[in-house]
Design a protein around this motif. Structure first.
Motif, PDB file in Angstrom:
ATOM      1  N   TRP A  82       5.428   3.172  12.342  1.00 25.35           N
ATOM      2  CA  TRP A  82       5.950   4.167  11.399  1.00 25.35           C
ATOM      3  C   TRP A  82       7.372   3.788  10.971  1.00 25.35           C
ATOM      4  O   TRP A  82       7.811   4.140   9.890  1.00 25.35           O
TER       5      TRP A  82
ATOM      6  N   ASP B 202       6.350  -1.240   9.267  1.00 27.45           N
ATOM      7  CA  ASP B 202       4.945  -1.610   9.104  1.00 27.45           C
ATOM      8  C   ASP B 202       4.853  -3.129   8.907  1.00 27.45           C
ATOM      9  O   ASP B 202       5.848  -3.784   8.624  1.00 27.45           O
TER      10      ASP B 202
ATOM     11  N   THR C 110      -3.181   1.775   8.536  1.00 28.72           N
ATOM     12  CA  THR C 110      -4.092   2.218   7.486  1.00 28.72           C
ATOM     13  C   THR C 110      -3.540   3.538   6.936  1.00 28.72           C
ATOM     14  O   THR C 110      -2.577   4.087   7.471  1.00 28.72           O
ATOM     15  N   GLU C 111      -4.168   4.024   5.894  1.00 27.78           N
ATOM     16  CA  GLU C 111      -3.738   5.324   5.352  1.00 27.78           C
ATOM     17  C   GLU C 111      -3.848   6.379   6.440  1.00 27.78           C
ATOM     18  O   GLU C 111      -2.960   7.219   6.619  1.00 27.78           O
ATOM     19  N   SER C 112      -4.937   6.311   7.198  1.00 28.03           N
ATOM     20  CA  SER C 112      -5.179   7.253   8.285  1.00 28.03           C
ATOM     21  C   SER C 112      -4.104   7.153   9.374  1.00 28.03           C
ATOM     22  O   SER C 112      -3.653   8.163   9.925  1.00 28.03           O
TER      23      SER C 112
ATOM     24  N   ARG D 292      -1.049   6.081   8.937  1.00 27.70           N
ATOM     25  CA  ARG D 292       0.209   6.594   8.391  1.00 27.70           C
ATOM     26  C   ARG D 292       0.189   8.121   8.389  1.00 27.70           C
ATOM     27  O   ARG D 292       1.174   8.776   8.720  1.00 27.70           O
ATOM     28  N   ALA D 293      -0.974   8.664   8.041  1.00 26.17           N
ATOM     29  CA  ALA D 293      -1.095  10.130   7.925  1.00 26.17           C
ATOM     30  C   ALA D 293      -0.913  10.820   9.266  1.00 26.17           C
ATOM     31  O   ALA D 293      -0.505  11.985   9.325  1.00 26.17           O
TER      32      ALA D 293
END
Lengths: 143, 143
Positions: free
Chosen positions: B46, B49, B97-99, B101-102
Motif C-alpha cells: 500500500w 506497489d 490487484t484492484e481487490s 488495493r481496495a
DNA sequence: GGTTATTATATTGTACACAATTTAATTGTA
DNA sequence: TACAATTAAATTGTGTACAATATAATAACC
C-alpha cells in the motif's frame, strides 16, 4: 500520522526483533543441538523438574499442538522423559534425563554470549525486559 | 543473578509478547481473511506497489523460503499478481490487484483497534517502538 | 452406579520460518 | 564470445505455531 505506514507500527519491530534475536541464539544453541523453544523448555526444567505438559504451556504460553511434537523430539534426543502420571493418567509428566540435566553446564555461557552479541548495556537490557514483561502480563490478564 | 532463570531472560518476553500481540491481531485480520505476515506485505505494498520478492524480504527480514509460498497464497486470494520482470527475468514483480488495493479501506481501523486492545497509552507505545526499532537496526547492521 | 461435563493431551490441517540446495538468468572477465 | 561467478526465486526438509477436533481419563451430579 498514517497509521498504516509500516514505519509507524509497534508490532512490526516486535515481530522482526523477536526473530532476529532468535537468529542470534541459533549459532549458540546449534552447538547444543537445540532450537530456541527447546532451550526455553530446558530453562524451565532446570528450574523445576517434573512438570506436566500444561504447566510448560502455562509458563511458555504454548499449547499442546506445539508442545507435544516438540517434547517428543526432545525425548528422541534423550533430553527428557515423558510418562503418564499414575495419579491422573490424563497428565504427562516431563522429567529431565541425566543427559538433559548435564546439558545445563554447557549452556551456562549462552546468556552471556547472547548479551554480548546484542551489543546493549546491562541496564537498558533490564529496562527493556521489565517493559516487555509488563506489557506481556497486561495482555495475558485480559485474555 | 542466575542468568539461566527464565525470569531473567530478555528474549523470552520478547518472544512471548510477539506471539501474544500477533494473537491480538488475529480476530481483526480474520475479518479480512489475512494472516499477520500477509498483512505486513500489504502494508508495504500500500506504501510502494510493484516491488520484487527480495525488496519485500529486505523490508520484512524474510527470505524466499518464507515469502514464495506466502505470496502464492496471496495470489490465490486475488490480492496480488506475481509476474516476471521483463528487464530481468530472475526477478518476480509483486503488484496489488484492484481487490488488494481496495482492502486498504477495510484495514484502516486495524491499527486503532489493536492499540485499544493493547491497553497502553500513545506515548509509551511510541517509546517502545523507537526502542525496539533501535535495537533491531543495531542487530541488522551487525549481520 | 450410570451418565454427563470437564480436563489433559494428542492429532490434523494450515501457515509461517529458515537452512540448504537447485534452477535459471545475468554479469564479469579472459 | 565462451565460461565462470553471481544473483533472484523456487524447492526441499525440518521445526515451530495455532485453530479445531478427537480421545481418554477424571469429576460432578442425579
Amino acid at each position: 500520522m498514517d497509521k498504516l505506514l509500516l514505519a509507524n507500527q509497534v508490532c512490526f519491530p516486535l515481530y522482526a526483533l523477536s526473530r532476529q534475536v532468535t537468529a542470534l541464539y541459533r549459532p549458540l544453541l546449534e552447538k547444543l543441538d537445540l532450537t530456541y523453544p527447546q532451550y526455553l523448555v530446558l530453562l524451565l526444567l532446570w528450574e523445576t523438574d517434573r512438570v506436566s505438559v500444561s504447566d510448560i504451556g502455562d509458563r511458555l504460553l504454548l499449547d499442546s499442538g506445539t508442545l507435544t511434537p516438540l517434547l517428543k523430539r526432545m525425548e528422541q534426543k534423550g533430553l527428557i522423559s515423558r510418562t503418564r502420571n499414575p495419579a491422573d493418567e490424563r497428565q504427562v509428566t516431563i522429567q529431565l534425563t541425566e543427559s538433559g540435566r548435564a546439558l545445563q553446564e554447557q549452556a551456562l555461557n549462552v546468556p552471556t554470549d547472547l548479551q554480548a552479541s546484542l551489543n546493549l548495556g546491562n541496564e537498558p537490557l533490564i529496562a527493556l525486559r521489565v517493559q516487555l514483561q509488563t506489557l506481556l502480563d497486561q495482555i495475558s490478564v485480559i485474555k
